[in-house]
Structure formats: structure tokens, C-alpha cells
Design an enzyme around this catalytic site. Structure first.
Site: not given
Ligand SMILES: Cc1ncc(COP(=O)(O)O)c(C=O)c1O
Length: 377
Positions: A71, A150, A178, A236, A326
Site C-alpha cells: 500500500t 488479486n 501479487q 527507523t 454487487c
Molecule cells: C494487488 C495488491 N496490491 C496491494 C496490496 C497491499 O499490500 P499490503 O497489504 O502489504 O499493503 C495487496 C494486498 O492484498 C494486493 O493484493
């Protein structure tokens, strides 16, 4: 028996990774920014980890920036590109992970960018002609497209997209969370400016990842406060995490072919078993061609257990993850399946595998699904 088939959410830590991390927790406690011996030994562990990552991806260590995970890596790439590189237009897809989608949508809401979405077919494949049209019609653009989705696993032709981006002088960011450590990457050979990583997707620890920033790109820090990560990310360092990430990556690369063959076999087996034993089973996304081998997204026939399918699986000892499309604006379902117009009456379950998954576990999960559908359909 309990079966874990949710490895796209996270994977169990490899015991060898834990062994590599423990000395950093128990003994080498120095602050890597300290100039005395305690600090220097930890600094050297971090820099060795960076070199390992860089060597495996065929890049320079100075292009690897450790982050708290996927993220943060994706946010850094997108937000800093818009802030620092004069980008006013971004192209993405409606099936990106929310950490990309919400970041871009926020930037659009703030009036900082115009956001365009590239067309996808019903399997989630990016329409490359449309991508070119969007690039042709706009000023310098950020293209943010994930390497593998994902939820449904479909793969982006990352090399081709890189070539298109180069043709139009676009900045190319790919969320590779992924696929990192599930496919070999030669980043020098791909025209990509940013890729991201989260160690917990390949048997490493949680809360650690990295962002690769191509050396041609010059951005300012995302997190201010200290000189860590060559002034790019104050704070850190997560020393145990960094050491664990590098160890997990080394193990993944050493055993890549073997584990890929094992997991591909399991995915194929589960798909065949489901087709044979549960009438009306279909698959979301493409099943094998251009699809991440760790993910099998199954669309089950509508029935009165639809709503409770995941819950029933959990009670039966099978952990997987869901997400139906949805059917109304007020429902919170899968934005991916909704964007692909998957029938909301059909419950979808994502099964995802790892090197630790066994054929017996697949048999167990299929048997439980057969019981559930035999009784209720
Ligand atoms: C495609 C993708 N991007 C980003 C993330 C986010 O990773 P993190 O939870 O390590 O921040 C995920 C986690 O599920 C993901 O599947």
C-alpha cells in the site's frame, strides 16, 4: 482438518525466514542510523538485504526503497509522480486494488489529475488499442496497471504495456504485489518506472515491502522526517522485516520453478475436480492463459446457500475468500467482479494456493464443497 486456501490474502511465514529474522530481534538491536558498532552491524544487514533484492530483480540497490508494504509503495509511486513530475492525467483500470484506485480517485477529487479508465473485456484483459488511444489524446500521463489482479488473477502483458508507455513518454507504475517472487523479473529489460512488493505474499513477514524506482525518475520523499532510505522515507527502519523480506525472496527465487510447477498442478487439479463434481461451475477471469497460477476464482451456480457459502466453508474448515458482484449500489461486493459484470446471483470464491498447499487439502476442500452443493442445490 483445517485447510488454508487464501494465500493471495497472505501466506504463512517460512520457518527459515523466521530463523533469519530472530538474531535481529534478539541480538542485533542497534539503530541502523547510529554510527557506533551496534548501529553499523544493523546498517550492514539492511544494505545486504537491499543488495539481495536488487540482484534478483537485475537493478541497482539504489533503486530499491523499503516501505511498510504494498500500500505504501503504491501510494508513494502514484502520489509522488503527480506531485513531482508534472503529471496531470492518469490511466488505470476499474479492477485495480483499492490502494491504487482510491489513491487515484482522491487525486482526481482534489482536482490534481484527470483519471481515465482503460477498457477491459469480460475476463479483465486490458484493451491495448484503447490504452494507446487514451495516451495519444492526452499530455504526459501516469499509467498505473497491476501485473496480476488479486481477485481473478488475470495477468497484464507488462512488457507490451511498457513498450506502449515508452512510445508515448508515459510514466508506468505496476502494482506487482501479487506477482513479485512468483515470476522472475528482469526489471532492466522492462520499461517500467515503479513496481511494488509486499513480503507477506511470499512467506515473508507482514508490514514490510519495497518500491522499485527506476533511476531515471527523480521524486521527492513521501514520508518526511529522517535521512533513512537515502532521504526518501523518514523513520527507523523495520530491520527484522527487511532481513526477512530478503530471505523470503532468496528462497522464492531458489525454488521458483519447483513451486510454480507444484502450484500450477494443484490449480489445474482443483479446477478439474470442481468441474467434474459440481454441476454448473464456471471460472471468473481466464483460467490458465495469462492468469496468475496461485489464484482460482470460482463462480458457483446460484443456490439458497449463495449468501452463506464462505461462512459454511469456514465452518467446514476451509479458509478462502469471497466477493460477489454487487447487485445494488448499497451492497458492498467485489468491485472487480462488479466491473466485469459478473452475474451477482452466482457466488464467487477465490481459492489461492502456496508452496505449502497439498493435493489432500484440495481433496478436502472439494469434498466439503460437494457436500454443501449436494445438500442444497
Ligand atoms: C494487488 C495488491 N496490491 C496491494 C496490496 C497491499 O499490500 P499490503 O497489504 O502489504 O499493503 C495487496 C494486498 O492484498 C494486493 O493484493
Amino acid at each position: 482438518m483445517k485447510v488454508y486456501l487464501d494465500n493471495a490474502a497472505t501466506t504463512p511465514l517460512d520457518p527459515a525466514v523466521l530463523d533469519a529474522m530472530l538474531p535481529m530481534m534478539k541480538k542485533h538491536f542497534g539503530n541502523p542510523s547510529s554510527i557506533h558498532a551496534y548501529g553499523r552491524e544493523v546498517r550492514s544487514a539492511i544494505e545486504n538485504a537491499r543488495k539481495t533484492v536488487a540482484r534478483l530483480l537485475h537493478v541497482s540497490p539504489s533503486e530499491i526503497f523499503f516501505t511498510s508494504g504494498g500500500t505504501e509503495a503504491n501510494n508513494t509511486a502514484i502520489q509522488c509522480t503527480v506531485r513531482d513530475l508534472g503529471i496531470r492525467h492518469a490511466i488505470s483500470s476499474k479492477i485495480e486494488h483499492h490502494n491504487v484506485l482510491h489513491t487515484l480517485e482522491e487525486l482526481e477529487k482534489e482536482g490534481k489529475i484527470k483519471l481515465s479508465f482503460v477498457n477491459l473485456d469480460s475476463k479483465g484483459t486490458v484493451d491495448l488499442n484503447h490504452l494507446e488511444e487514451l495516451l495519444k489524446d492526452n499530455a504526459r500521463t501516469l499509467v498505473s496497471l497491476m501485473h496480476a489482479n488479486n481477485e481473478i488473477g488475470n495477468l497484464l502483458p507488462i512488457r507490451k504495456v511498457g513498450e506502449i508507455c515508452m512510445k508515448y513518454d508515459a510514466i508506468f507504475h505496476s502494482d506487482t504485489v501479487q506477482t513479485m517472487c512468483h515470476y522472475p523479473f528482469d526489471l532492466q529489460d522492462l520499461n517500467v518506472h515503479f513496481v511494488s512488493c509486499a513480503a507477506h505474499k511470499f512467506h515473508g513477514p507482514k508490514g514490510i515491502g519495497f518500491l522499485y524506482i527506476n533511476s531515471k525518475i527523480k521524486i521527492q520523499p513521501f514520508i518526511f522526517g529522517g535521512a533513512q532510505e537515502r532521504n526518501m522515507r523518514g523513520g527507523t527502519e523495520n530491520v527484522y522485516g527487511i532481513v526477512g523480506l530478503a530471505k523470503a525472496m532468496e528462497i522464492a527465487y531458489e525454488q521458483l520453478d519447483e513451486h510454480t510447477a507444484h502450484i500450477v498442478g494443484l490449480k489445474k487439479y482443483m479446477a478439474e475436480q470442481l468441474q467434474e463434481h459440481i454441476h454448473g461451475v464456471e471460472f471468473n477471469g481466464s483460467l490458465f492463459d495469462n492468469c496468475l497460477y496461485t489464484v482460482l476464482n470460482v463462480s458457483f451456480p446460484p443456490s439458497d446457500i449463495s449468501e452463506m457459502l464462505l461462512f459454511n466453508l469456514d465452518i467446514s474448515g476451509v479458509a478462502a475468500s469471497g466477493g460477489s458482484a454487487c447487485s445494488s449500489g448499497s451492497e458492498v461486493g467485489s468491485h472487480v467482479l462488479t466491473a466485469l459484470k459478473v452475474n451477482p446471483e452466482r457466488p464467487s470464491v477465490r481459492f489461492s494456493f502456496s508452496k505449502y498447499t497439498t493435493k489432500d487439502e484440495i481433496d478436502f476442500a472439494v469434498a466439503k464443497l460437494r457436500e454443501l452443493f449436494a445438500v442444497k442445490v
